[in-house]
Enzyme design. Structure first.
Site: not given
Ligand code: BES
Ligand code: ZN
Ligand code: MN
Length: 503
Positions: A264, A269, A276, A287, A346, A348, A350
């Protein structure tokens, strides 16, 4: 950058000396000699402190009398009969961390003990690796550093009885460290400098090592129907890229199905329209750590000319909110033909991986797929930075990855997959939705990815959101980017897909 060299195990006359000591304050062959020469000063120093020679413990003696040494650092190795490679990596790291002073040059003497379970040459090589890993810094944007803030150590000589064995064993480890350095540099770079095009250029530089690099642009991805990846990218002025890196090191069988690593690479992000919260958002420059780990691993493998065919595939996008950004509720069509309703922009990572995974299988027919992604905050809640999450459809692949992770101390913890979790991403208006709710967030993300894995394909997903970046110093890395995954993947290949290198 720290330079490492090897030399025979003689006590140096000047600069700094670091000496390994076993538990119960036991000195090795050279340590005993030195202690005698110094009239028992080493023994007295140990007895008058809490230093026992326990693993990674250190004791510094400044300017020892009767020598011209600037300092003498004792570093513990614990019970020599229980030592292993990972311990000596930590010992080398502890040694340079303890120096932390004025010395530009130091000798690390890896002493001999009769009961040492490791060949002393192997121990020295591992210590050299640890020294390099721990001395990494990212200071390129600090223009006002004072002399005493800059790392002084430039040359480390690792001394031991088996110099030539140590050198031979270290040669490939040095290439692995190069891969770690590259991955840490990439993860540390801010997102105004590192975006899909510039990250792709860094990957392209691996061509120097004999890696075949191909870069797909937006137009080519559109042709391939990569609506998932492109949907994430459409809100940004920085166009996406998809990069493949082929290392065909199995010279006897260059057409043998490769091992495939997928990363990834979200260079920033923001969350997109599902924005966020601002606090800590700057951390989202990392990210792309999955992509960086894949680049670093391919660099390591090519650098040490690994006898295996390995392909890296990285999906590079920037996730931004804008008038052109995709909306929650949008339905996109992925390269696999399956459709997805976007619930959260968010979620994204996946989306990017869905198309990258599909492409990797179509293009390379790999013998197995391992993806790495900073995918979910939920994995950080579950495991903190101690392990990365492991998700897979194959027990053997899990064992191989878990074992490799243990060997290099980049550990994994397996989570379950299953139909009940898969149901959570069913959707009334498309084939699936990209967000399964709060519960089991890391698992539903993995279930989503699994829908893009072909029947019968061996696949594992590593959620590295907690391990890619650390807010404190660790044994083998200073605060910041860890390059988690580079050494794990290198080891996974070495142990399972090429002849073990024996020394
Ligand atoms: N890049 C984030 C996940 C992340 C969180 C990486 C903390 C490093 C540190 C990912 O894209 C994300 O935003 N995930 C969301 C998913 C949710 C919206 C289903 C999350 O984990 O809140
Ligand atoms: Zn992300
Ligand atoms: Mn995200």
């Amino acid at each position: 950058m720290l330079k490492v060299a090897f030399a025979p195990d003689t006590i140096p006359g000047q600069n700094a000396l670091i000496l390994t000591v076993a538990e119960k304050r036991k000195l090795g062959e050279q340590g005993q000699k030195l202690d005698k020469k110094l009239g028992g000063a080493l023994s007295r120093a140990m007895e008058s402190s809490h230093f026992t020679g326990a693993k990674e413990q250190t004791l510094t003696i400044m300017a020892p009398a009767k020598t011209r040494l600037t300092r003498l650092v004792l570093v513990g190795i614990g019970d020599p009969a229980k030592s292993n490679a990972a311990l000596f990596t930590r010992v080398g790291a502890a040694a340079v961390a303890a120096l932390n002073g004025k010395d530009a040059q130091a000798v690390l003497l890896v002493d001999r003990f009769n009961s040492l379970t490791l060949a002393v040459g192997e121990a020295a090589a591992q210590a050299a690796l640890g020294a390099r890993l721990r001395s990494y810094r990212f200071d390129k944007y600090r223009t006002k550093m004072k002399a005493d803030q800059k790392p002084a150590l430039k040359h480390l000589i690792v001394a031991c009885k088996e110099t030539s064995a140590a050198k031979a064993r270290y040669a490939p480890l040095d290439k692995v460290a190069d891969g770690v350095y590259l991955a840490r540099d990439l993860v540390s770079e801010p997102a105004n400098i590192l975006y899909p095009e510039t990250l792709a250029q860094h990957a392209a530089s691996l061509a120097e090592l004999g890696v075949k690099v191909d870069i797909l642009d937006e137009k080519q991805m559109k042709k391939l129907g990569m609506g998932a990846l492109l949907g994430v990218a459409q809100g940004s002025v920085n166009p996406p890229r998809l990069v493949t890196m082929q290392w065909l090191g199995d010279t006897a069988a260059k057409d043998k199905a490769p091992v495939c690593f997928i990363g990834k690479g979200v260079t920033f992000d923001t969350g997109g329209i599902s924005l966020k919260p601002p606090g800590g958002m700057e951390a989202m420059k990392h990210d792309m750590a999955g992509a960086a780990a894949v680049i670093g691993a391919i660099k390591a493998l090519a650098g040490r000319k690994a006898k295996a065919n390995v392909v890296g595939v990285i999906g590079l996008v920037e996730n931004m909110p804008s008038g052109a950004a995709q909306r929650p509720g949008d339905v996109i069509t992925t390269a696999s033909g399956q459709t997805v309703e976007i619930i959260s922009t968010d979620a994204e990572g996946r989306m990017v991986l869905a198309d990258a995974l599909w492409y990797a299988q179509e293009k390379f027919k790999p013998r197995c797929l391992v993806d790495l992604a900073t995918l979910t905050g939920a994995i950080v809640i579950a495991l903190a930075g101690e392990h990365a999450g492991l998700f897979s459809n194959d027990d053997k692949l899990c064992d191989q990855l878990t074992q490799a992770g243990k060997s290099v101390e980049e550990t994994l913890w397996r989570f379950p997959l299953g139909e009940a979790y898969d149901k959570l991403i069913n959707c009334p208006i498309a084939d699936m939705k990209n967000h399964g709710g709060r519960d089991a967030g890391s698992i539903t993300a993995a279930q989503f990815l699994q829908r893009f894995v072909r029947k019968g394909a061996l696949w594992a997903h590593l959620d590295i959101a907690g391990t890619a970046w650390q807010s404190k110093d660790l044994p083998l890395s200073v605060k910041g980017a860890t390059a988690y995954g580079v050494r794990l993947l290198d080891r996974f290949v070495a142990d399972n897909f090429e002849d073990r290198i024996e020394f």
